[in-house]
Scaffold this motif. Sequence first.
Motif, mmCIF file in Angstrom:
data_model
loop_
_atom_site.group_PDB
_atom_site.id
_atom_site.type_symbol
_atom_site.label_atom_id
_atom_site.label_comp_id
_atom_site.label_asym_id
_atom_site.label_seq_id
_atom_site.Cartn_x
_atom_site.Cartn_y
_atom_site.Cartn_z
ATOM 1 N N ALA A 11 0.830 -1.216 0.000
ATOM 2 C CA ALA A 11 0.000 0.000 0.000
ATOM 3 C C ALA A 11 0.861 1.262 0.000
ATOM 4 N N SER A 12 2.062 1.172 0.568
ATOM 5 C CA SER A 12 2.906 2.377 0.643
ATOM 6 C C SER A 12 3.425 2.797 -0.732
ATOM 7 N N TYR A 13 3.277 1.919 -1.747
ATOM 8 C CA TYR A 13 3.703 2.279 -3.107
ATOM 9 C C TYR A 13 2.555 2.832 -3.947
ATOM 10 N N GLU A 14 1.358 2.900 -3.328
ATOM 11 C CA GLU A 14 0.232 3.455 -4.082
ATOM 12 C C GLU A 14 0.419 4.956 -4.233
ATOM 13 N N PRO A 15 0.062 5.479 -5.403
ATOM 14 C CA PRO A 15 0.268 6.918 -5.598
ATOM 15 C C PRO A 15 -0.588 7.699 -4.595
ATOM 16 N N GLY A 16 -0.026 8.766 -4.061
ATOM 17 C CA GLY A 16 -0.779 9.549 -3.090
ATOM 18 C C GLY A 16 -0.657 9.013 -1.675
ATOM 19 N N SER A 17 0.036 7.879 -1.486
ATOM 20 C CA SER A 17 0.224 7.391 -0.116
ATOM 21 C C SER A 17 1.146 8.376 0.605
ATOM 22 N N ALA A 28 4.141 4.201 -7.233
ATOM 23 C CA ALA A 28 5.264 5.136 -7.213
ATOM 24 C C ALA A 28 6.243 4.766 -6.103
ATOM 25 N N ALA A 29 7.518 4.878 -6.425
ATOM 26 C CA ALA A 29 8.556 4.634 -5.406
ATOM 27 C C ALA A 29 8.638 5.851 -4.493
#
Length: 365
Positions: free
Chosen positions: A26-32, A358-359
Motif C-alpha cells: 500500500a505504501s507504493y500506491e500513488p498519493g500514499s 510510485a517509489a
Amino acid sequence: MKTKAVLLATIALTMTACTTSRRDLASYEPGSDAACFDRASEPYTMVVDAHFHPKPFGGPAVPIDEVQGYLDRTGVRFVVYFGIGQVLEVNETCTYYLDCPGITALPSIKNDFANALEYDNFRDTRESMPANTLLSMTFMDLANPDDIVDTIALYDREYPGMFRWAGELNVIKQALLGNSHEPATIESIDGWSGFMEVLKERDIPVTLHSDLGNNDNPTEFVPLMQHVLKSYPDNKIVWAHMGLSKELTNMDPAQHIAIMREALDMAPNLMLDISWRVLYDTYFVNPRYAEMYTEFLNEYSDRILTGTDFVASRNKTFQVYKEEIDVVSRIHQGLSDEAFRNIALGQGFFDFVGLDYAAPQVCSG
Ligand SMILES: [Zn+2]
C-alpha cells in the motif's frame, strides 16, 4: 544548532524508519503518505523481482503460500512470475537441467497454466496480497514460432487478461544445448512478427535470454540480439542478465558495457535485466568492475530491471532466496539517489510497465 525538540523529532523519525524497513504494498500506491526512504537505515535490497521462477525445471516445487511468504519477508512487493521455458521430460527426476545432460528440456504451456491456476486460487483465499504479481507466458519456442499466435488464443480462452508479460524466452542459451535446446536463427527471428505484433498491441513486455557469447568467443551471438532489436523496435524488450552467463566469465567489462550502451541507444524500448547472482559472482564482486558498472547503471538508471532468477525447486529454502536477494542487490549500494530510486525502489519498473505505483523519494542528506 539543533534544539532538543528537533533532536527528539529526528530520533523519532529514525526509529519510524527502522520499524518500517519492510514497507508494504500500500505504501507504493500513488498519493500514499509514505515517508521518504532513508538509505542509512532501510534495506538496499530490491523491491521488484522481475525475474522469478516459481516452478522448477522438473520435480517438486515450493508451495505458493511459502513462495509468497519469501517475497513478503524480504520486502519484495512486485514480482514477475516466469514459467520455465523448458520443462524437463515427464517422469525424469531431475530438477536442474545441467544435472541431466541428454534429457530433453523443451518449451511448454504446462508451467504457465500451473502458475495461473495456483495464483488464481491463492488470490481468492487472501484479503490482501503481499506482492503485486504479474503472470508471464513462457511457452514460446523462438526457433519454431509458427503456432505461437494460436497458443496465445488458447491462453485467452482459459485465462482471459491474466498474462501481462512474456518470457523468459530463450534466443540462445548455451547452458541448455545439452538438453536439445534449439537456438533461434536470423530466419526464425523474422518469423516472430505475428506474435510480436500481438504483444505490442497489448503492451506486453518480453524478456529474452540471449547469451552474448562464451569464453572462447565473447561476442559470438551478439548479432542475434541486434537483429531482434532492429526488427522489433516498437516492442518492449528486456535483455536478461545483460547477456552474461556462466559460459562467459572473462569478458572485459569495458567491452561489455559498450555493447549494452550501443543496444540501449539504438533501441529506446529496451530494458536490461541485471538479475542472477552469477553477475555478482563473476563481475560485480570485483571492486574495479563494480565501479564501472555502477557508473553505467547511474547513467542508464531508468533502463534497468532487478530480479533474482530464483527457481523455486523444493530442495531450496527461504535462506537461499534471502541470500540471492542480498547478493544481487549489493550493486545498489553505490548508486546515486536517483538511480537507487529507479532501480532498487522500482520506479523504472513502474514506468516501463505502466503500473500505477510510485517509489518513495529518497531522503536528502
Ligand atoms: Zn531465468
